[in-house]
Scaffold this active site. Structure first.
Site, PDB file in Angstrom:
ATOM      1  N   THR A 140       0.832  -1.195   0.000  1.00 59.89           N
ATOM      2  CA  THR A 140       0.000   0.000   0.000  1.00 59.89           C
ATOM      3  C   THR A 140       0.866   1.245   0.000  1.00 59.89           C
ATOM      4  OG1 THR A 140      -1.729   1.210   1.188  1.00 59.89           O
ATOM      5  CG2 THR A 140      -0.171  -0.028   2.527  1.00 59.89           C
ATOM      6  N   ARG A 141       0.348   2.299  -0.625  1.00 54.42           N
ATOM      7  CA  ARG A 141       0.982   3.615  -0.536  1.00 54.42           C
ATOM      8  C   ARG A 141      -0.043   4.634  -0.031  1.00 54.42           C
ATOM      9  NH1 ARG A 141      -0.792   4.039  -6.109  1.00 54.42           N
ATOM     10  NH2 ARG A 141      -1.286   6.233  -6.498  1.00 54.42           N
ATOM     11  N   HIS A 199      -7.890   2.117   5.533  1.00 53.37           N
ATOM     12  CA  HIS A 199      -9.258   2.370   5.968  1.00 53.37           C
ATOM     13  C   HIS A 199      -9.925   1.023   6.262  1.00 53.37           C
ATOM     14  CE1 HIS A 199      -8.591   6.511   4.935  1.00 53.37           C
ATOM     15  NE2 HIS A 199      -8.337   6.212   3.684  1.00 53.37           N
ATOM     16  N   HIS A 256      -9.779  -1.722   3.626  1.00 59.67           N
ATOM     17  CA  HIS A 256      -8.485  -2.383   3.517  1.00 59.67           C
ATOM     18  C   HIS A 256      -8.332  -3.443   4.616  1.00 59.67           C
ATOM     19  CE1 HIS A 256      -7.530   1.699   1.706  1.00 59.67           C
ATOM     20  NE2 HIS A 256      -7.289   0.856   0.711  1.00 59.67           N
TER      21      HIS A 256
END
Length: 692
Positions: free
Chosen positions: A315-316, A320, A323
């Site tokens: 992830t970048r 939330h 996710h």
């Protein structure tokens, strides 16, 4: 250079590897102790040492004050350290083949294990240590002294990220920056010259000026931006690449709207250098040091906890609730433990800075079961290359000991191209990963698009919902999230965690409280400075934030008095303006810039620098060249027409008209107050200032 005599006296590869390894690990040992460790006579050791010294692999020096048995000191040279790394791989490959043959002789079948060089089966070696490019601590101290006299290259931030992953094994099987042959294979068919899968060019790009100082076979020192020597590199290749071909094959289009293609054409050096790297020390990170792990550190952690299956989540963005649900499902599906592995190197311009993101990750890490989940930071410079990037990420995660990898919809996509269309299809990355999965060494867990079902108060995969017509499906896009943050609107708890929202609001307050930059551009005499001054007065009248005017003439006098008007110097002048404006914006102020800024690529670079911290509003003062020449208050156009001023914008040098400025203002037959008011209205519409 190695002489024929030295070559003939060198031991065979296995003995040479043992010799170099022993000298590296025990540089202060006596000759007798070294000979005993190698199981050879003192006479043979001396023969080997002389040959190694003549071949440029070992330095021999007098040891002052030593007894007769320890008259000399031995240390690996840069070339010797590189040779030791090469021989280690060959030594391990031979020993593996011998073991496999013995296993087949005794049991009737091969061992089933897989050499790290050839990832043809999954997760057999995911917990075993992998090769690194670092020399021992003692050798590193000696190499630092020796490297101080070498030609030095100051690495860019992207090159530092690449070098770190080369040295710690994250880019295994690479042993350095790609040679020309390897580069061509990677660009054309995603394979190194020996056939190994590798989808991304890892190149050391340098300027023509620096390349002219380097010869093939020369060792150079690689330094960080503070001048610290991180590694040395033996230059084996030097060439000028076809960057348009690289853009087409690697990124799918030679389109400057792609951030990596823009970097390739407008920031990267013109010449590529290739060659093996010898690691001296890792780059220093002062932030989140306890969260940064090398591949071997993660593998050791997994071994200690007995984690045989590990699924990595790339992830970048901040995490939330969707996710969280996605990662829970992925871990259950793979029956694996979870590694949250966010990128904290270079990502896409405009992304949330990694300091904020890591604070967000740490704020919600306790939402995951501690016994089955961990987090580590990856200092990777992303290329946003979509399908190729997904394969690359999989190889990197396999090097870090992961057996499964979550590949998302439009994985590592850069957004829209110049025609307003997505660079890659939504599932192109998953399709390419699936094609090469057996070689990557990681199984793919495909991303499920999660949405909130209001009636059931839970997240569900959109593709698995059968009663869509009878329920309320809620989702908030990234664009909508940014709008809510900018305008200070509510972000519902079903979408994100309160702790994450709190961190985001600290970094991204409502737009009316953020700093921003208004960047005027146009011909000389177009009215930029006049409008900028009027705008400054109006904003100061409103109050609330400090306002700074960076007018072209004022900057020339105070910041760039030594610069001329060549393209290089004009670019440097605009970059200086951009840097100052970014600092003002970062600290909540308003910067008003009014240079000519004729080149689109330079304006884009300034935009990307400023948009890390706040809004960038480009205002094109669209006065025609004829009107500017008619005004000619300073007499510059007259001098330019007479040839007395060279490279004058609009006369003898081009001006790139802004394609999509936030605002374009006409000044002919329009008074200054009206033009400045148009800018004020634009700022109000963007929420940057409160409506009057």
């Amino acid at each position: 250079m190695t002489t024929p005599q030295a070559k003939s006296n060198l031991p065979d590869e296995d003995d040479l590897f043992r010799l170099l390894r022993q000298l590296d690990h025990a540089p202060e040992a006596s000759q007798r102790a070294t000979a005993e460790a190698l199981g050879i006579s003192l006479g043979r050791l001396n023969t080997y040492l002389r040959a190694a010294a003549e071949a440029g692999l070992v330095n021999i020096s007098d040891r002052k004050g030593a007894d007769r048995r320890q008259r000399f000191a031995y240390a690996l040279t840069l070339r010797g350290a590189t040779e030791k790394t090469r021989l280690a791989d060959r030594f391990l490959a031979r020993k593996f083949a011998e073991y496999d043959a013995l296993h087949a002789e005794l049991t009737g079948s091969t061992s089933g294990l897989v050499p790290l060089k050839h990832r043809t089966e999954l997760m057999q070696n995911n917990l075993a240590p992998i090769p690194e490019l670092y020399v021992s601590y003692e050798s590193a101290q000696k190499l630092k002294v020796e490297a101080a006299d070498l030609t030095s290259h100051d690495l860019t931030p992207r090159q530092i990220c690449d070098l770190e992953l080369l040295m710690n094994g994250g880019f295994n099987p690479l042993k350095g920056f790609l040679s020309e042959e390897d580069y061509n294979g990677v660009v054309e068919n995603m394979r190194l010259a020996d056939g190994t899968l590798w989808p991304m060019p890892i190149t050391l790009d340098v300027s023509e000026k620096f390349a002219d100082t380097v010869e093939i076979g020369q060792d150079i020192a690689l330094r960080d931006q503070e001048g610290v020597i991180l590694a040395t590199m033996t230059v084996t290749d030097k060439w000028e690449p076809n960057k348009s071909r690289e853009a087409e094959k690697v990124f799918g289009a030679d389109d400057d709207a792609h951030p990596a293609v823009n970097y390739l054409h407008n920031q990267a050096g013109k010449i590529y250098l290739g060659g093996p790297v010898t690691g001296i020390q890792q780059p220093v990170h002062y932030d989140f040091r306890g969260r940064r792990d090398t591949p071997n550190e993660l593998r050791a952690y997994f071994r200690k906890l007995g984690w045989r299956k590990v699924v990595a989540f790339q992830t970048r963005n901040p995490l939330h609730r969707a996710h969280q649900e996605l990662t829970f499902r992925a871990a259950r599906e793979a029956q694996a433990n979870l590694l949250i592995h966010p990128v904290v190197g270079m990502t896409k311009p405009g992304d949330v800075d990694h300091f904020t993101r890591v604070r967000c990750y740490e704020a919600v890490l306790d939402k995951y079961p501690a016994a089955t989940t961990t987090m580590s930071l990856l200092n990777l410079a992303m290329r946003m290359a979509g399908p190729r990037e997904a394969v690359w990420h999989g190889l990197i995660r396999a090097n870090h000991g992961c057996t499964h990898f979550i590949v998302g919809r439009d994985h590592a996509g850069p957004g829209k191209n110049s025609a307003g269309e997505d660079f890659y299809g939504p599932y192109d990355a998953q399709d390419l990963f699936r094609e090469y999965q057996s070689e990557i060494g990681c199984e793919m867990v495909d991303f499920k698009h999660m949405v909130w079902v209001q009636e059931r108060a839970q997240y569900e995969a959109i593709d698995e919902i059968e009663d869509k017509d009878n329920i309320t499906i809620l989702n908030i896009s990234g664009t909508e999230l940014r709008r809510r943050l900018q305008e200070g609107l509510e972000i519902p708890e079903w979408f994100s965690f309160p702790e994450v929202v709190r961190e985001l609001r600290r970094t991204k307050p409502p737009r009316s409280q953020q700093g921003f930059t208004v960047f005027f551009t146009g011909f000389s005499g177009s009215g930029k400075s006049t409008i900028a001054n009027a705008l400054m007065v109006k904003l100061m009248e409103m109050g609330g934030r400090p306002v700074t005017l960076l007018d072209g003439d004022i900057v020339r006098k105070n910041l760039s008095s030594e610069l001329g008007f060549s393209k290089e110097h004009r670019d440097l002048n605009i970059r200086r303006i951009g840097y100052v404006a970014s600092e003002i914006t970062k600290n909540g102020g308003i910067a008003i810039c009014a240079p000519i800024a004729p080149y689109a690529t330079t304006r884009r670079a300034v935009r990307e620098e400023i948009e890390q911290f706040g809004a960038f509003i480009e205002v094109h003062v669209a006065t025609s060249i004829e009107e500017c020449e008619r005004r000619d208050r300073k007499g510059l156009y007259k001098l330019a027409r007479e040839g007395k001023i060279k490279e004058f914008t609009g006369i003898s040098d081009p001006y790139d008209v802004p394609v999509n400025p936030e605002l374009s203002v006409e000044t002919e037959n329009v008074d200054v107050d009206n033009c400045a008011h148009q800018v004020i209205l634009k700022l109000e519409s963007l929420g940057l200032i409160a409506g009057q």
